[in-house]
Design a protein around this motif. Structure first.
Motif, mmCIF file in Angstrom:
data_model
loop_
_atom_site.group_PDB
_atom_site.id
_atom_site.type_symbol
_atom_site.label_atom_id
_atom_site.label_comp_id
_atom_site.label_asym_id
_atom_site.label_seq_id
_atom_site.Cartn_x
_atom_site.Cartn_y
_atom_site.Cartn_z
ATOM 1 N N ALA A 102 0.836 -1.210 0.000
ATOM 2 C CA ALA A 102 0.000 0.000 0.000
ATOM 3 C C ALA A 102 0.866 1.254 0.000
ATOM 4 O O ALA A 102 0.619 2.198 -0.753
ATOM 5 N N ARG A 103 1.891 1.270 0.824
ATOM 6 C CA ARG A 103 2.790 2.420 0.870
ATOM 7 C C ARG A 103 3.590 2.527 -0.418
ATOM 8 O O ARG A 103 3.898 3.623 -0.881
ATOM 9 N N GLY A 104 3.935 1.382 -1.007
ATOM 10 C CA GLY A 104 4.669 1.388 -2.268
ATOM 11 C C GLY A 104 3.868 2.044 -3.378
ATOM 12 O O GLY A 104 4.394 2.849 -4.148
ATOM 13 N N PHE A 105 2.573 1.694 -3.475
ATOM 14 C CA PHE A 105 1.712 2.334 -4.468
ATOM 15 C C PHE A 105 1.659 3.838 -4.235
ATOM 16 O O PHE A 105 1.793 4.627 -5.168
ATOM 17 N N ASN A 106 1.461 4.214 -2.996
ATOM 18 C CA ASN A 106 1.393 5.648 -2.675
ATOM 19 C C ASN A 106 2.674 6.361 -3.073
ATOM 20 O O ASN A 106 2.642 7.437 -3.678
ATOM 21 N N ARG A 107 3.812 5.784 -2.721
ATOM 22 C CA ARG A 107 5.101 6.424 -2.992
ATOM 23 C C ARG A 107 5.337 6.587 -4.486
ATOM 24 O O ARG A 107 5.684 7.669 -4.952
ATOM 25 N N HIS A 108 5.135 5.509 -5.243
ATOM 26 C CA HIS A 108 5.428 5.579 -6.679
ATOM 27 C C HIS A 108 4.451 6.497 -7.423
ATOM 28 O O HIS A 108 4.871 7.273 -8.283
ATOM 29 N N THR A 109 3.172 6.432 -7.087
ATOM 30 C CA THR A 109 2.229 7.312 -7.777
ATOM 31 C C THR A 109 2.474 8.775 -7.400
ATOM 32 O O THR A 109 2.345 9.663 -8.244
ATOM 33 N N PHE A 110 2.870 9.024 -6.162
ATOM 34 C CA PHE A 110 3.197 10.397 -5.769
ATOM 35 C C PHE A 110 4.426 10.893 -6.529
ATOM 36 O O PHE A 110 4.426 12.007 -7.055
ATOM 37 N N GLN A 111 5.472 10.062 -6.568
ATOM 38 C CA GLN A 111 6.685 10.470 -7.280
ATOM 39 C C GLN A 111 6.387 10.745 -8.753
ATOM 40 O O GLN A 111 6.885 11.715 -9.320
#
Length: 172
Positions: A102-111
């Motif tokens: 979940a955090r990985g999705f958030n991080r990559h989409t934010f970046q």
């Protein structure tokens, strides 16, 4: 680094408040879709949003309720694994290993949205086609037996397996 609460904790707040997702979302100023994502572990809010979430017509949480929410957060057993970002039209695929999906999705989409993703090719495609031009999915996941244990080796093996199973996939 921000700290996150779990979907179980968000559901506990939702049930404790007896509010709809829309009403719960109004407190921290987010959308009902965001609350839905939090409750299904497709995204997680920072703990800084707990205070606005817990305020309401019933007043602040009592100590027992607060402890239950915090305990759910501490005992969370997040999935870790490999995320896939696939360009819909071309099938060009990028795989990334993450210790919490979940955090990985958030991080990559934010970046990507901010224009600062470390993978230049992925960023170029995102800049042209946007989020609607990609499918984001969990390629494979595992759950922690012991969240305190280093899972680097298992994650590396899982990434290798996904790379072998996805011809042409790239690492960002």
């Amino acid at each position: 680094m921000d700290t996150y609460i779990t979907s179980d904790a968000i559901q506990a707040l939702h049930e404790w408040r007896s509010l709809t997702q829309r009403a719960l979302a109004e407190r921290p100023g987010v959308t009902d879709k965001a609350v839905s994502k939090w409750e299904t572990s497709r995204g997680l809010p920072g703990v800084s949003l707990v205070e606005p979430l817990e305020r309401g017509p019933r007043g602040p949480m009592n100590e027992g309720e607060r402890k239950r929410v915090i305990r759910a957060w501490k005992l969370h057993n997040p999935a870790f694994g490999v995320l896939g970002l696939r360009r819909r039209e071309t099938g060009e695929t990028f795989l990334v290993a993450t210790n919490e999906t979940a955090r990985g999705f958030n991080r990559h989409t934010f970046q990507l949205a901010a224009g600062g993703h470390p993978c230049q090719r992925l960023q170029e495609l995102w800049d042209v086609y946007g989020a609607d031009g990609f499918d984001l999915a969990e390629a494979a996941t595992l759950t922690y037996d012991d969240p305190a244990k280093d899972q680097s080796d298992a994650l590396e093996k899982l990434l290798e397996t996904c790379l072998e199973a996805t011809p042409g996939a790239q690492l960002p």
